[in-house]
Design a protein around this motif. Structure first.
Motif, PDB file in Angstrom:
ATOM      1  N   ILE A 336       0.905  -1.231   0.078  1.00  0.00           N
ATOM      2  CA  ILE A 336      -0.020   0.073  -0.090  1.00  0.00           C
ATOM      3  C   ILE A 336       1.069   1.383  -0.025  1.00  0.00           C
ATOM      4  O   ILE A 336       0.543   2.316  -0.552  1.00  0.00           O
ATOM      5  N   GLU A 337       2.160   1.470   0.752  1.00  0.00           N
ATOM      6  CA  GLU A 337       3.074   2.954   0.306  1.00  0.00           C
ATOM      7  C   GLU A 337       3.552   2.721  -1.036  1.00  0.00           C
ATOM      8  O   GLU A 337       3.621   4.044  -1.559  1.00  0.00           O
ATOM      9  N   GLU A 338       3.850   1.438  -1.437  1.00  0.00           N
ATOM     10  CA  GLU A 338       4.149   1.602  -2.710  1.00  0.00           C
ATOM     11  C   GLU A 338       2.729   2.641  -3.720  1.00  0.00           C
ATOM     12  O   GLU A 338       2.974   3.529  -4.398  1.00  0.00           O
ATOM     13  N   LEU A 339       1.461   1.937  -3.670  1.00  0.00           N
ATOM     14  CA  LEU A 339      -0.150   2.634  -4.529  1.00  0.00           C
ATOM     15  C   LEU A 339       0.288   3.881  -3.728  1.00  0.00           C
ATOM     16  O   LEU A 339       0.015   4.953  -4.695  1.00  0.00           O
ATOM     17  N   ARG A 340       0.480   4.342  -2.717  1.00  0.00           N
ATOM     18  CA  ARG A 340       0.626   5.788  -2.123  1.00  0.00           C
ATOM     19  C   ARG A 340       1.101   6.770  -3.002  1.00  0.00           C
ATOM     20  O   ARG A 340       0.832   7.918  -3.237  1.00  0.00           O
ATOM     21  N   ARG A 341       2.023   5.684  -3.812  1.00  0.00           N
ATOM     22  CA  ARG A 341       2.761   7.009  -5.196  1.00  0.00           C
ATOM     23  C   ARG A 341       2.626   6.809  -5.930  1.00  0.00           C
ATOM     24  O   ARG A 341       2.867   7.963  -6.815  1.00  0.00           O
ATOM     25  N   MET A 342       1.366   6.564  -6.054  1.00  0.00           N
ATOM     26  CA  MET A 342      -0.071   6.493  -7.701  1.00  0.00           C
ATOM     27  C   MET A 342      -1.223   7.654  -6.761  1.00  0.00           C
ATOM     28  O   MET A 342      -1.941   8.074  -8.315  1.00  0.00           O
ATOM     29  N   GLY A 343      -1.210   8.019  -5.991  1.00  0.00           N
ATOM     30  CA  GLY A 343      -1.669   8.939  -5.782  1.00  0.00           C
ATOM     31  C   GLY A 343      -2.941   8.171  -4.915  1.00  0.00           C
ATOM     32  O   GLY A 343      -4.304   8.842  -4.593  1.00  0.00           O
ATOM     33  N   VAL A 344      -3.218   7.362  -4.512  1.00  0.00           N
ATOM     34  CA  VAL A 344      -3.979   6.581  -3.764  1.00  0.00           C
ATOM     35  C   VAL A 344      -4.111   6.677  -2.301  1.00  0.00           C
ATOM     36  O   VAL A 344      -3.202   6.710  -1.570  1.00  0.00           O
ATOM     37  N   ARG A 345      -5.439   6.953  -2.128  1.00  0.00           N
ATOM     38  CA  ARG A 345      -6.200   7.430  -0.687  1.00  0.00           C
ATOM     39  C   ARG A 345      -6.238   6.026   0.330  1.00  0.00           C
ATOM     40  O   ARG A 345      -7.032   5.201   0.268  1.00  0.00           O
ATOM     41  N   ALA A 346      -4.992   5.721   1.042  1.00  0.00           N
ATOM     42  CA  ALA A 346      -5.631   4.182   2.160  1.00  0.00           C
ATOM     43  C   ALA A 346      -5.147   4.321   3.276  1.00  0.00           C
ATOM     44  O   ALA A 346      -4.119   5.416   3.076  1.00  0.00           O
ATOM     45  N   SER A 347      -5.524   3.801   4.531  1.00  0.00           N
ATOM     46  CA  SER A 347      -4.934   3.841   5.623  1.00  0.00           C
ATOM     47  C   SER A 347      -4.585   1.770   6.189  1.00  0.00           C
ATOM     48  O   SER A 347      -5.083   1.919   5.311  1.00  0.00           O
ATOM     49  N   VAL A 348      -4.096   2.423   6.043  1.00  0.00           N
ATOM     50  CA  VAL A 348      -3.933   0.805   7.411  1.00  0.00           C
ATOM     51  C   VAL A 348      -4.153   0.364   8.924  1.00  0.00           C
ATOM     52  O   VAL A 348      -3.104   1.598   9.424  1.00  0.00           O
ATOM     53  N   ASP A 349      -4.807  -0.186   9.000  1.00  0.00           N
ATOM     54  CA  ASP A 349      -5.053  -0.621  10.621  1.00  0.00           C
ATOM     55  C   ASP A 349      -4.829  -2.057  11.547  1.00  0.00           C
ATOM     56  O   ASP A 349      -5.948  -2.599  10.968  1.00  0.00           O
ATOM     57  N   GLY A 350      -4.188  -2.925  11.111  1.00  0.00           N
ATOM     58  CA  GLY A 350      -3.645  -3.992  12.068  1.00  0.00           C
ATOM     59  C   GLY A 350      -3.994  -4.635  10.648  1.00  0.00           C
ATOM     60  O   GLY A 350      -3.382  -4.356   9.465  1.00  0.00           O
ATOM     61  N   ARG A 351      -5.240  -5.646  11.059  1.00  0.00           N
ATOM     62  CA  ARG A 351      -5.952  -6.536   9.012  1.00  0.00           C
ATOM     63  C   ARG A 351      -6.632  -5.497   8.505  1.00  0.00           C
ATOM     64  O   ARG A 351      -7.261  -6.607   7.929  1.00  0.00           O
ATOM     65  N   LEU A 352      -6.858  -4.534   8.657  1.00  0.00           N
ATOM     66  CA  LEU A 352      -7.590  -3.702   8.100  1.00  0.00           C
ATOM     67  C   LEU A 352      -7.275  -2.841   7.061  1.00  0.00           C
ATOM     68  O   LEU A 352      -5.363  -2.107   7.462  1.00  0.00           O
ATOM     69  N   ALA A 353      -7.048  -2.711   5.832  1.00  0.00           N
ATOM     70  CA  ALA A 353      -7.184  -1.504   4.799  1.00  0.00           C
ATOM     71  C   ALA A 353      -8.423  -1.036   4.287  1.00  0.00           C
ATOM     72  O   ALA A 353      -9.127  -1.235   4.060  1.00  0.00           O
ATOM     73  N   ILE A 354      -8.090   0.324   4.207  1.00  0.00           N
ATOM     74  CA  ILE A 354      -9.932   1.882   4.067  1.00  0.00           C
ATOM     75  C   ILE A 354      -9.197   2.202   3.188  1.00  0.00           C
ATOM     76  O   ILE A 354      -8.178   2.987   3.215  1.00  0.00           O
ATOM     77  N   PHE A 355     -10.001   2.082   1.753  1.00  0.00           N
ATOM     78  CA  PHE A 355      -9.589   2.962   1.016  1.00  0.00           C
ATOM     79  C   PHE A 355     -10.614   3.920   0.637  1.00  0.00           C
ATOM     80  O   PHE A 355     -11.516   3.465   0.349  1.00  0.00           O
ATOM     81  N   GLU A 356     -10.293   5.353   0.355  1.00  0.00           N
ATOM     82  CA  GLU A 356     -11.210   6.036   0.277  1.00  0.00           C
ATOM     83  C   GLU A 356     -10.896   6.368  -1.540  1.00  0.00           C
ATOM     84  O   GLU A 356      -9.443   6.765  -2.369  1.00  0.00           O
ATOM     85  N   GLY A 357     -11.933   5.555  -2.679  1.00  0.00           N
ATOM     86  CA  GLY A 357     -11.603   5.371  -3.819  1.00  0.00           C
ATOM     87  C   GLY A 357     -11.333   7.246  -4.314  1.00  0.00           C
ATOM     88  O   GLY A 357     -11.723   7.987  -3.883  1.00  0.00           O
ATOM     89  N   VAL A 358     -10.213   7.458  -5.419  1.00  0.00           N
ATOM     90  CA  VAL A 358      -9.992   8.238  -6.032  1.00  0.00           C
ATOM     91  C   VAL A 358     -10.659   8.343  -7.323  1.00  0.00           C
ATOM     92  O   VAL A 358     -10.839   7.682  -7.713  1.00  0.00           O
ATOM     93  N   GLU A 359     -10.137   9.855  -8.233  1.00  0.00           N
ATOM     94  CA  GLU A 359     -10.836   9.830  -9.829  1.00  0.00           C
ATOM     95  C   GLU A 359      -9.435   8.655 -10.335  1.00  0.00           C
ATOM     96  O   GLU A 359     -10.442   8.161 -11.307  1.00  0.00           O
ATOM     97  N   HIS A 360      -8.829   9.030 -10.401  1.00  0.00           N
ATOM     98  CA  HIS A 360      -7.583   8.161 -11.046  1.00  0.00           C
ATOM     99  C   HIS A 360      -6.255   8.218 -10.752  1.00  0.00           C
ATOM    100  O   HIS A 360      -6.048   9.231 -10.112  1.00  0.00           O
ATOM    101  N   LEU A 361      -5.309   7.232 -10.728  1.00  0.00           N
ATOM    102  CA  LEU A 361      -4.485   6.602 -10.292  1.00  0.00           C
ATOM    103  C   LEU A 361      -3.490   7.372 -11.290  1.00  0.00           C
ATOM    104  O   LEU A 361      -3.157   7.823 -12.232  1.00  0.00           O
ATOM    105  N   GLU A 362      -2.327   7.706 -11.092  1.00  0.00           N
ATOM    106  CA  GLU A 362      -0.673   8.530 -11.157  1.00  0.00           C
ATOM    107  C   GLU A 362       0.326   7.693 -11.759  1.00  0.00           C
ATOM    108  O   GLU A 362       0.654   7.397 -10.592  1.00  0.00           O
ATOM    109  N   GLY A 363       0.709   7.622 -12.824  1.00  0.00           N
ATOM    110  CA  GLY A 363       1.851   6.848 -12.808  1.00  0.00           C
ATOM    111  C   GLY A 363       2.899   7.277 -12.102  1.00  0.00           C
ATOM    112  O   GLY A 363       3.427   8.099 -12.121  1.00  0.00           O
ATOM    113  N   ALA A 364       3.961   6.271 -11.972  1.00  0.00           N
ATOM    114  CA  ALA A 364       4.997   6.941 -10.700  1.00  0.00           C
ATOM    115  C   ALA A 364       6.292   5.545 -11.012  1.00  0.00           C
ATOM    116  O   ALA A 364       6.097   4.433 -11.097  1.00  0.00           O
TER     117      ALA A 364
END
Ligand code: EPU
Length: 428
Positions: A336-364
């Motif tokens: 998920i750390e890698e996906l964040r470089r592409m503009g992903v909005r996500a947080s991790v809490d133990g065994r849960l990951a929460i994704f807030e959908g974005v319009e589009h991802l950016e190449g990285a």
């Protein structure tokens, strides 16, 4: 230092053919050790995990002949050793199947502790508990080696404290030639567990109930060499399904068993993707925006953990909040750390990951932190606007055959490039 370079943002279109299942192949190849004559294995995926396990058998004495890209003849009869040293097995988690196969063959095994993908502690206590129940003495692990010895392997009842694919298959390997009846309770039900049972039964074993949570194995005197074709790879198929869901498009996925894909199909339908199932193929079409969706990984028939990163990559652009619960592995969100470089909005809490959908991802520029995480990076790259470069792709080569060619075949702009570490430094 090879990397993948992807120019994303285009839908996928065409046909892709799925290969043999990695996680079946890496157990069935060691199972050949149990045969008293040569075996022919067909529909083997041409991936580095298979090359490694075949090379391990070869170095132990097996005679291996390549018939074609997906077929090997393996004669295990010259194997006289029960030892697999660290240098042989260090690159492969699945080398633990040598423990069951060698124990089943020679009543003893000495195998180095395995490597493989790093997503937290990967214990093998249930494997060892099962071997002990069959009468093997487990010596304290020294210098990373596991030593098993039995004067005679005897059938026994084994209840697994957790559902484990590896221990279920390993105990099957050790028990097929043991005296009497072995009963495995709380067994894993994955398609590759059934495939191993089918292979062993074709060789003359008596394994019943694979695919349910109780497997009964009545030991037989000997097993003969046979020809056997490995099942299609459920996770490779799911990966292409996720890619079409993420990028949009219309793709026919061929050489699959739709039943094995039910949990993945169900979630993609929930996200608004159209799927039409045929006998051994499916057509997947995505034209509308994606809906949010919650996922919980579970042993089969639940949603497979090995599809968690790929489906998460798709959820990054689904409208709303999606929650992913990883219940199998304790640490499988490093990507998920890698996906964040592409503009992903996500947080991790133990065994849960929460994704807030974005319009589009950016190449990285990103890394494949493990095999399925690498597949998720490819999917994200194909979905993203602009150029994505993926490093550490050796992880991806472990488990996906011809991934560049297959994605190009359905219209993705993806290539492999080789450059020295210095040229990376200059480029940055
Ligand atoms: N576990 C124990 N004790 C054990 C064995 C497992 O506590 O003795 C726990 C593990 O820590 C984990 C859970 O049980 O939390 C499931 O582990 P399992 O034994 O099922 O995993 P595995 O056999 O080591 C195989 C696949 C993995 C896949 C898992 C779960 C192979 C070679 N590997 O691993 O595949 O994630 O089952 O389905 O078959 C992959 O292909 O990318 C991959 C990692």
């Amino acid at each position: 230092m090879d990397k993948f370079v992807i120019t994303g943002g285009k839908p996928l279109c065409g046909e892709v053919t799925i290969g043999g299942a990695k996680n079946a192949a890496v157990a069935i190849i060691p199972a050949v050790i149990l045969a008293d004559s040569p075996c022919r294995l067909e529909n083997l995926p041409n991936i580095s995990d298979v090359t490694i396990i075949v090379e391990i058998l070869r170095q132990m004495g097996a005679v291996v002949k390549r018939v074609n890209k997906h077929t090997l003849d393996i004669d295990p009869t010259p194997i006289k050793t029960h030892v697999a040293e660290y240098d042989l097995v260090r690159n492969m988690r699945a080398s633990y199947y040598l423990l069951g196969a060698l124990l089943g063959k020679f009543s003893k095994a000495r195998v180095s502790m395995p490597g493989g993908c790093d997503f937290g502690v990967r214990p093998i206590d249930q494997h060892l508990k099962g071997f002990e129940a069959l009468g093997a003495e487990v010596s304290p692990i020294e210098k990373g080696m596991i030593d098993l010895k039995a004067s005679e392997l005897r059938g026994s009842s084994i209840y697994f404290d957790t559902v484990t694919v590896g221990a279920t298959m390993n105990i099957m390997l050790a028990a097929v030639k043991a005296t009497g009846l072995t009963i495995i309770e709380n067994a894993a039900r994955e398609p590759h567990v059934v495939d191993l049972a089918n292979f062993l039964n074709t060789m003359g074993a008596d394994v019943r109930g694979a695919g349910t949570d109780v497997i009964k194995i009545r030991g037989v005197e000997s097993l003969r060499g046979v020809s056997y074709s490995i099942i299609p790879d459920q996770i490779e198929a799911g990966t292409y399904m996720a890619a079409v869901a993420g990028a949009g498009g219309d793709v026919l996925i061929k050489n699959i068993i739709p039943k094995h894909l039910e949990s993945i199909t169900a979630k993609l339908l929930e996200m608004g993707v159209d799927i039409e199932e045929n006998d051994d193929s499916l057509r997947i079409v995505r034209t509308e925006p994606l809906h949010k969706c919650n996922i919980k990984t579970m042993p089969h028939p639940g949603f497979p953990t090995d599809m968690q990163p790929q489906i998460a990559a798709v959820l990054t652009v689904a409208k709303g909040t999606s929650i992913v619960n990883e219940s199998v592995w304790e640490n499988r969100f490093r990507y998920i750390e890698e996906l964040r470089r592409m503009g992903v909005r996500a947080s991790v809490d133990g065994r849960l990951a929460i994704f807030e959908g974005v319009e589009h991802l950016e190449g990285a520029r990103v890394k494949a932190v493990d095999l399925r995480a690498g597949a998720a990076m490819i999917i994200a790259g194909i979905m993203a606007h602009g150029v994505t470069e993926i490093e550490d792709i050796k992880h991806i080569d472990r488990g996906y055959e011809d991934i560049i060619e297959k994605f190009r075949g359905i219209g993705a702009e993806i290539s492999r490039s080789t450059s020295s570490p210095d040229s990376f430094a200059i480029a940055n």
